[in-house]
Scaffold this motif. Structure first.
Motif, PDB file in Angstrom:
ATOM      1  N   SER A  26       2.129  52.340 -10.197  1.00 23.31           N
ATOM      2  CA  SER A  26       1.842  52.575  -8.777  1.00 23.31           C
ATOM      3  C   SER A  26       2.201  53.999  -8.412  1.00 23.31           C
ATOM      4  CB  SER A  26       2.623  51.597  -7.890  1.00 23.31           C
ATOM      5  OG  SER A  26       4.017  51.841  -8.003  1.00 23.31           O
ATOM      6  N   ALA A  28       2.667  56.346  -4.600  1.00 21.21           N
ATOM      7  CA  ALA A  28       2.641  56.395  -3.139  1.00 21.21           C
ATOM      8  C   ALA A  28       3.054  57.793  -2.696  1.00 21.21           C
ATOM      9  CB  ALA A  28       3.584  55.359  -2.547  1.00 21.21           C
ATOM     10  N   ASN A  34      -4.022  60.919   4.156  1.00 21.68           N
ATOM     11  CA  ASN A  34      -3.769  59.514   3.826  1.00 21.68           C
ATOM     12  C   ASN A  34      -4.896  58.857   3.028  1.00 21.68           C
ATOM     13  OD1 ASN A  34      -2.296  57.091   3.857  1.00 21.68           O
ATOM     14  ND2 ASN A  34      -3.378  56.410   5.676  1.00 21.68           N
ATOM     15  N   GLY A  35      -6.117  58.952   3.502  1.00 20.08           N
ATOM     16  CA  GLY A  35      -7.222  58.275   2.809  1.00 20.08           C
ATOM     17  C   GLY A  35      -7.444  58.817   1.409  1.00 20.08           C
ATOM     18  N   GLN A  38      -4.544  57.758  -0.881  1.00 21.81           N
ATOM     19  CA  GLN A  38      -4.641  56.343  -1.256  1.00 21.81           C
ATOM     20  C   GLN A  38      -5.674  56.171  -2.364  1.00 21.81           C
ATOM     21  OE1 GLN A  38      -4.855  53.177   1.738  1.00 21.81           O
ATOM     22  NE2 GLN A  38      -4.299  54.726   3.259  1.00 21.81           N
ATOM     23  N   SER A  41      -4.255  57.409  -5.621  1.00 14.67           N
ATOM     24  CA  SER A  41      -3.250  56.445  -6.089  1.00 14.67           C
ATOM     25  C   SER A  41      -3.898  55.240  -6.746  1.00 14.67           C
ATOM     26  CB  SER A  41      -2.365  56.005  -4.920  1.00 14.67           C
ATOM     27  OG  SER A  41      -1.673  57.105  -4.392  1.00 14.67           O
ATOM     28  N   ARG A  42      -4.969  54.743  -6.166  1.00  9.26           N
ATOM     29  CA  ARG A  42      -5.649  53.572  -6.740  1.00  9.26           C
ATOM     30  C   ARG A  42      -6.402  53.921  -8.014  1.00  9.26           C
ATOM     31  NH1 ARG A  42      -7.960  50.236  -1.492  1.00  9.26           N
ATOM     32  NH2 ARG A  42      -5.954  50.086  -0.435  1.00  9.26           N
TER      33      ARG A  42
END
Length: 86
Positions: A26, A28, A34-35, A38, A41-42
């Motif tokens: 993971s 963070a 932010n978008g 994210q 990160s994914r």
């Protein structure tokens, strides 16, 4: 292994990541876009950390000499080194 990295030269201020046997579990980001963060990160979850480093290292953000992806590559390199020492 959980690792916290303080970023430098980016809008994000911190990256928290978890590695298990060199595989990213993971990621963070604190702060930043932010978008987009994210999404990054994914995309890297489940990826070998060394592969993510090779893809992200050296990316610049506009006129800045670094970027959030580049900072993630630095965080991953440090985390890998600590994981190998453990």
């Amino acid at each position: 292994m959980t690792y916290t990295y303080r970023t430098s030269g980016t809008c994000s201020t911190q990256i928290d990541l978890e590695l298990e046997n060199g595989i990213i579990q993971s990621v963070a980001f604190t702060g930043g876009c932010n978008g987009n963060l994210q999404g990054i990160s994914r995309l890297v979850a489940g990826m070998p950390a060394e592969e993510a480093v090779s893809k992200l290292q050296g990316i610049q953000c506009g006129w800045k000499p670094t970027s959030c992806p580049d900072q993630l590559s630095k965080a991953l390199e440090e985390a890998l080194a600590k994981e190998k020492q453990a």
